[in-house]
Design an enzyme around this catalytic site. Structure first.
Site, short mmCIF file in Angstrom:
data_model
loop_
_atom_site.label_atom_id
_atom_site.label_comp_id
_atom_site.label_asym_id
_atom_site.label_seq_id
_atom_site.Cartn_x
_atom_site.Cartn_y
_atom_site.Cartn_z
N GLU A 1 1.70 4.05 2.73
CA GLU A 1 2.46 3.59 4.07
C GLU A 1 3.97 3.77 3.98
OE1 GLU A 1 0.39 0.01 4.52
OE2 GLU A 1 -1.56 0.87 4.36
N ARG B 1 -3.34 4.61 -2.27
CA ARG B 1 -3.04 3.27 -1.49
C ARG B 1 -3.05 2.20 -2.69
NH1 ARG B 1 -5.16 -0.01 2.77
NH2 ARG B 1 -6.40 -1.97 2.08
N HIS C 1 0.80 -1.25 -0.06
CA HIS C 1 0.09 -0.10 0.01
C HIS C 1 1.02 1.20 -0.01
CE1 HIS C 1 -3.28 -2.58 1.90
NE2 HIS C 1 -3.59 -2.50 0.72
N GLU D 1 1.26 -4.25 11.21
CA GLU D 1 0.95 -2.83 11.04
C GLU D 1 1.96 -1.92 11.97
OE1 GLU D 1 -1.40 -1.27 9.17
OE2 GLU D 1 -2.60 -2.87 8.35
N HIS E 1 3.00 -3.21 6.74
CA HIS E 1 1.93 -2.32 6.64
C HIS E 1 2.04 -1.11 7.53
CE1 HIS E 1 -0.68 -4.45 3.79
NE2 HIS E 1 -0.01 -5.53 4.24
#
Lengths: 395, 214
Positions: free
Chosen positions: A158, A213, A155, A356, A282
Site C-alpha cells: 500500500e 502484503r 501492509h 483506507e 492503509h
C-alpha cells in the site's frame, strides 16, 4: 544528426569507407574509424549529408544500422536530466511526490530529525529480518505528555501510505510555529509516527513482488512465508475474517503478537501508557473506519466516533471532493479479527481510526505518483480534524 | 419477500456494484472507453426463496477518459443460491448516452493492425502507477477482459478489482479481430489475495469485445 553503425564484410568495404572519410565536404565524424572488417564503424553524419551517405552505402551493398536516430534529442534529454539532478542536489529536498526506497525514506527521517529540534528519530524494535523500526517523535516538551500514534505501511504493497506519512511528517514539522492548529496540538500533546511499519515487506515489494502484503517471517511447517500483520493483534485473534492457512494473504499467524513488527508497537504503546489516539493508514478504498472488526457489535463510544469520523471525512472532501465512506470495520469492509485499532480501542485508546486512502480501484495499489501529494494533503485534513478533537478532550 | 434498503456504504452493496460495473465494462468498454463507478446512489436487497439474493442498484458512472460527464444506470444483480459455479445474473440499463469513441477506436485498430511485430507488454501500470500513453488502450481492453472475469467469478463473498496487467501478447489473426492474450492480476478485497488469471480477448471496432473460450 544521425549516428550510423556500419558492419563491413571485407577489406574492399573498408577501403570504400576510408574513401568516404577523405571527403571533407561531408563533415563526417567517425567515432570508431574503419580499420578491420570484423570491427564496427560508428560515424556521426550531419543532417545535410545523411541521405547521400546512406545512398552511397546502399549502392555499395554495405550493411548499416541506425545507432542514434536524432542526436540532438539525446543531447537535449541529457542536459535536462543533469539540470534536474543538479537542482535536486542544490535544494537537497526530498521529492514527496515520488515513491522511494526504504533507504531513501530512512535518510529523510534522519534529515527531519536533524533539521527540527522537536523531532527525534527513535527505534522501537527490529523487524524479522533485523531492519530497524524507526518512529519519529514530535515533542515540544513536557514529560510523557498525552500522545497520538500514527502508522503507515503495515501492509507493504500500500505504497501511497508510506509516501503520505513522509509528506505528513514534513508538513507537521515545517508548520509548527506558523500553523495555529499544529502549534496548539504539539504544545499540548506528543505525536509518534511510524512511516514504515513493515520494512521487510516493503523492501520485498521493491525487489521481488510489488503485490506483497504480509511480513516476511518463516512459518514452521510451511513453504509459505509471512503473516498478515493486521490480523496478528490480540483482539478477537483467530476469529472470523482471518485465515489459519500460512499461504493466505490474511494468515493471522501462529499466535497473537507472533510478529515482531506488531509486538514492538504493542510493547512501546503499553510502556508509554499515555496514548489517547491510535491512527493507521492503509490503501485502497477511501474508507474511514472505527472499531470493531472482530465483532459486528457497536463500540461503547459509537456515537462520538461516528460523528468524529463524519467530520473528518467532510474535511477530506473539502479539498478535492474525494469521498470517504465512514463506519465500523465490520459493516464497511468486512468482519476481520486481530486488527490493530480493535486492540488499541480495547486497551483504552478511545480514538482509534483506520483510514483506507485513494483510490477506489482504478489503480488500486499502483496509485500514480502524481496522486501522492493530493492524497497526503486530503488525508492530513482528516487526521488533523481527529487530532484537534483529541487535543480538546485530552489536554 | 420484500426488497430491503441497504446503506450504500455497506459492503454487500459495494460488492454487488462491483459485479455490475464489471459486467458493464465487458459489454460497453473498449480501448477508448473505461467505465468507472463514480457513486453508488442506492441499493436494495431481496432474498428470494429457493433462488438467491437479488440486489437492485442505482449507479452513477463516469468514463475515465471524459471525467466531466457522468451517466446514470440501474442494475440488478442476482447471486444464485448456494451455487459456487454459476455466475451471477446481471441486467444493466444505461440512461442516456455514453461518449462516442468511434474515431479513437478505429485509429487504435488501424495502428495495431499495421504493427510489423506483435505487441508484447508487461506490468501495466508499472510499480509507480505509470501507464505509457500508447499502452492506455491496451490497459482499457484489460478492463474489458477483467470485467468478464469479475462478472463470471464473483460471489457475495468476493470483491474483485483489476490490480495489474502482468503480461499481454497480441496474436495476429487471419480474420479481422484483434486478439490479446492477457495475464491479469485480480485482487480480491475480501481474502486479500492477488492472483493471476489468463484470458484471451477478441476485439473489433464495430463488433466489440468478447472473451475467447478456446
Amino acid at each position: 544528426h544521425q549516428v550510423l553503425r556500419i558492419k563491413t564484410k571485407n577489406e574492399e568495404e573498408i577501403k570504400q569507407l576510408q574513401l568516404l572519410e577523405s571527403l571533407e565536404h561531408l563533415e563526417l565524424d567517425f567515432w570508431i574509424n574503419p580499420s578491420a572488417p570484423a570491427l564496427p564503424v560508428d560515424v556521426r553524419i550531419p543532417a545535410a549529408s545523411v541521405q547521400s551517405v546512406k545512398a552511397f552505402l546502399e549502392s555499395q551493398g554495405i550493411e548499416y544500422s541506425i545507432l542514434i536516430e536524432d542526436l540532438q534529442d539525446v543531447l537535449d534529454k541529457e542536459k535536462q536530466d543533469m539540470a534536474e539532478s543538479a537542482q535536486r542536489q542544490r535544494s537537497s529536498s526530498f521529492d514527496f511526490g515520488a515513491y522511494h526506497t526504504l533507504d531513501d525514506i530512512n535518510e529523510e527521517l534522519d534529515h527531519l530529525a536533524s533539521e527540527y529540534s522537536f523531532v527525534e528519530k527513535i527505534q522501537i524494535g527490529e523487524s524479522y529480518e533485523k531492519r530497524p523500526l524507526y518512529v519519529l517523535k514530535f515533542s515540544t516538551g513536557g514529560s510523557n505528555r498525552p500522545a497520538i500514534w500514527l502508522d503507515a505501511g503495515i501492509h507493504s504493497r500500500e505504497w501511497v501510505t508510506q509516501a503520505s506519512a513522509l509528506w505528513i511528517a514534513n508538513k507537521i514539522a515545517s508548520d509548527y510555529g506558523t500553523d495555529d492548529s499544529i502549534t496548539s496540538l504539539l504544545d499540548k500533546m506528543d505525536l509518534f509516527l511510524l512511516p514504515v511499519a513493515n520494512p521487510d515487506g516493503f523492501v520485498y515489494t521493491h525487489t521481488s513482488n510489488r503485490m506483497w502484503r504480509k511480513t516476511r517471517s518463516k512459518i514452521a511447517g510451511s513453504v509459505c512465508v509471512g503473516v498478515d500483520p493486521n490480523r496478528n493483534w490480540d483482539a478477537g485473534f483467530g476469529g472470523p475474517g482471518a485465515s489459519s492457512r500460512p499461504c493466505s494473504d490474511s494468515y493471522h499467524g501462529p499466535s497473537a503478537n507472533s510478529e515482531v513488527e506488531v509486538k514492538s508497537v504493542v510493547d512501546f504503546i503499553k510502556n508509554h501508557g499515555n496514548f489517547k489516539a491510535f491512527l493507521t493508514l492503509h490503501s485502497y478504498s477511501q474508507l474511514l473506519m472505527y472499531p470493531y472488526g472482530y465483532k459486528c457489535t457497536r463500540p461503547d463510544d459509537y456515537a462520538e466516533l461516528e460523528s468524529l469520523g463524519r467530520a473528518a471525512a467532510s474535511s477530506i472532501r473539502s479539498l478535492y471532493g474525494t469521498t470517504f465512506q465512514v463506519g465500523t470495520i465490520c459493516k464497511t469492509i468486512y468482519q476481520a479479527s486481530g486488527g490493530s485499532i480493535d486492540w488499541s480501542y480495547d486497551n483504552g485508546i478511545k480514538y482509534s481510526f483506520a483510514f483506507e486512502l485513494r483510490d477506489t480501484g482504478r489503480y488500486g495499489f499502483l496509485l500514480p505518483a502524481n496522486q501522492i501529494i493530493p492524497a497526503a494533503k486530503e488525508t492530513w485534513l482528516g487526521l488533523k480534524r481527529i487530532m484537534e478533537h483529541v487535543r480538546d478532550k485530552s489536554a | 419477500s420484500v426488497a430491503m434498503e441497504l446503506p450504500p456504504s455497506h459492503f454487500s452493496a459495494a460488492r454487488a456494484a462491483a459485479v455490475a460495473v464489471g459486467y458493464l465494462r465487458y459489454l460497453r468498454g473498449g480501448p477508448g472507453r473505461g467505465l468507472e463507478l463514480r457513486e453508488l446512489r442506492r441499493a436494495r436487497r431481496q432474498d428470494i426463496d429457493d433462488v438467491g439474493h437479488k440486489y437492485y442498484l442505482e449507479l452513477e458512472l463516469e468514463d475515465v477518459l471524459d471525467k466531466d460527464r457522468t451517466v446514470n444506470c440501474t442494475a440488478e444483480v442476482l447471486y444464485h443460491l448456494g451455487s459456487k459455479t454459476s455466475a451471477p445474473d446481471v441486467q444493466v440499463t444505461v440512461q442516456g448516452e455514453l461518449r462516442s469513441t468511434e474515431e479513437a477506436e478505429q485509429e487504435f485498430y488501424n495502428r495495431i493492425r499495421s504493427l510489423e511485430k506483435e505487441l508484447v507488454a508487461e506490468n501495466i501500470p508499472d510499480s509507480h502507477g505509470n501507464v505509457p500513453p500508447e499502452l492506455e488502450p491496451i490497459h482499457l481492453l484489460a478492463w474489458v477482459a477483467s470485467g468478464y472475469l469479475i462478472w463470471q467469478n464473483s460471489t457475495e463473498n468476493t470483491t474483485f478489482h483489476l490490480a495489474q496487467v502482468k503480461h499481454v501478447k497480441q496474436v495476429k489473426r487471419s480474420d479481422e479481430d484483434l486478439q490479446f492474450d492477457y495475464v491479469l492480476l485480480l485482487h480480491d478485497m475480501v481474502s486479500q489475495e492477488v492472483l493471476p488469471w489468463e484470458v484471451t480477448l477478441l476485439w473489433h471496432p464495430q463488433r466489440g469485445a468478447r472473451v475467447s473460450q478456446s
